[in-house]
Write an enzyme that holds these catalytic residues in place. Structure first.
Site: not given
Ligand code: PBG
Length: 334
Positions: A202, A256
């Protein structure tokens, strides 16, 4: 003069593309509803749904309306939903205490959906950002995110969501060692059937903005998430993260965001023998929808092309806000 060799014949790859029937015959990958995971936002209010300004076409659902969304997903052939709560502001605090409330918004939705539509797979989000007053995924102290203290809370959060009915837990927090700690705690409680889909690679990305609006953490987020989410300049590091998660017990891994990270997906899928997912995140969705609203792109075609690209790059499944729309497209066009 030598006789003409078959190698002199012009190669004509276009022959395989001359008509739709032959394009169908030679097509290498194919999307199906089996590939779709629908991320669903929850809100605690009475109204069935709320709109999200930065995500046209995406809604926040009340618990009751989320049950209806799950029925719709089932009818469309979507295998699983991923739930994300927008916690009311007064319940957010420094340590994300509300995450451990067995009757919090996500737990109420998990129970209600499992009860009404048991055939749908439910993925619970494991991270503290929808519950903390500072919008970070872990515990913040003196400007630092404390790893092991955060993991201890994430373990409790996992047990709470598993008890509420989550079939899969999706730790999206990027703390070190959380997969092993969560796996051990689940097993110790007799929850060896509960799976873990690790958000392994991520990245600290600008593409999460609309999601933070959707869960109400954009106005509260202090600073950035670069000390725990990955640097977008790195690829080898994704392998380390994924290998650790698998060694610690992850059943599935995830990359991601999606489109800018197809190389990471390809690399992980070609190297590791584990089901691998990709998340087409909120900013990617918003870019397509915004361009479509301005007449610059055809949203339906962009949806099909981007989701097909994930499949081609090796995804076993895709988390996408287009899930219901794509499922309808597949029902209409195959
Ligand atoms: C945070 C989380 C995020 C997303 C999923 N879980 C955002 C972040 O890390 O700030 C993003 C998903 C998206 O942008 O569609 N735990």
């Amino acid at each position: 003069m030598r006789a003409p060799s078959p190698l002199d014949l012009p190669r004509r790859p276009r022959r395989n593309r001359k008509a739709e029937w032959t394009r169908r015959l030679v097509r290498e990958t194919r999307l199906s509803t089996d590939d779709l995971i629908w991320p669903v936002f929850l809100h605690a209010g009475e109204a069935p749904t709320e709109t999200i300004a930065s995500m046209p076409g995406v809604l926040r659902y009340s618990v009751k309306a989320a049950v209806e969304a799950a029925r719709e997903a089932k009818a469309l052939g979507i295998p699983a939903l991923a739930l994300f709560p927008n916690t009311p502001g007064h319940l957010r605090d420094e340590r994300g205490t509300e995450a451990l409330n067995p009757d919090n918004l996500i737990c109420r939705a998990l129970r209600a959906i499992k009860d009404a539509v048991p055939e749908i797979g439910l993925i619970g989000d494991i991270a503290l950002d929808p519950y903390t007053s500072h919008g970070h995924d872990g515990v913040l102290k003196d400007g630092r995110i404390l790893n092991d203290e955060s993991v201890a809370i994430l373990v409790e959060q996992s047990l709470v969501q598993a008890a509420a009915g989550a079939d899969i837990l999706g730790p999206s927090d990027m703390m070190d060692g959380r997969i092993g700690a969560i796996r051990a705690a689940l097993d110790a409680e007799g929850r060896e059937e509960c799976s873990i889909m690790a958000y392994s690679a991520k990245y600290a990305s600008c593409h999460y903005g609309p999601f933070r609006d959707a869960v109400g953490s954009s106005s509260t987020l202090s600073g950035d998430k670069k000390t725990y989410q990955m640097d977008f300049a790195n690829a080898a590091e994704a392998l380390i993260e994924a290998e650790l998660d698998i060694a610690e017990g992850a059943d599935m891994i995830m990359v991601k965001p999606g489109m800018p990270y197809l190389d990471i997906l390809y690399r992980l899928k070609s190297t590791l023998a584990v089901p691998t997912y990709i998340y087409q995140v909120s900013g990617e969705y918003a870019m397509i929808m915004a361009a479509a609203e301005r007449g610059m792109i055809d949203a339906e075609k962009a949806m099909v092309e981007t989701l097909s690209a994930f499949k081609r790059a090796g995804a076993d499944g895709i988390l996408t806000y287009f899930a219901p729309r794509m499922a309808r497209h597949l029902a209409d066009h195959g």
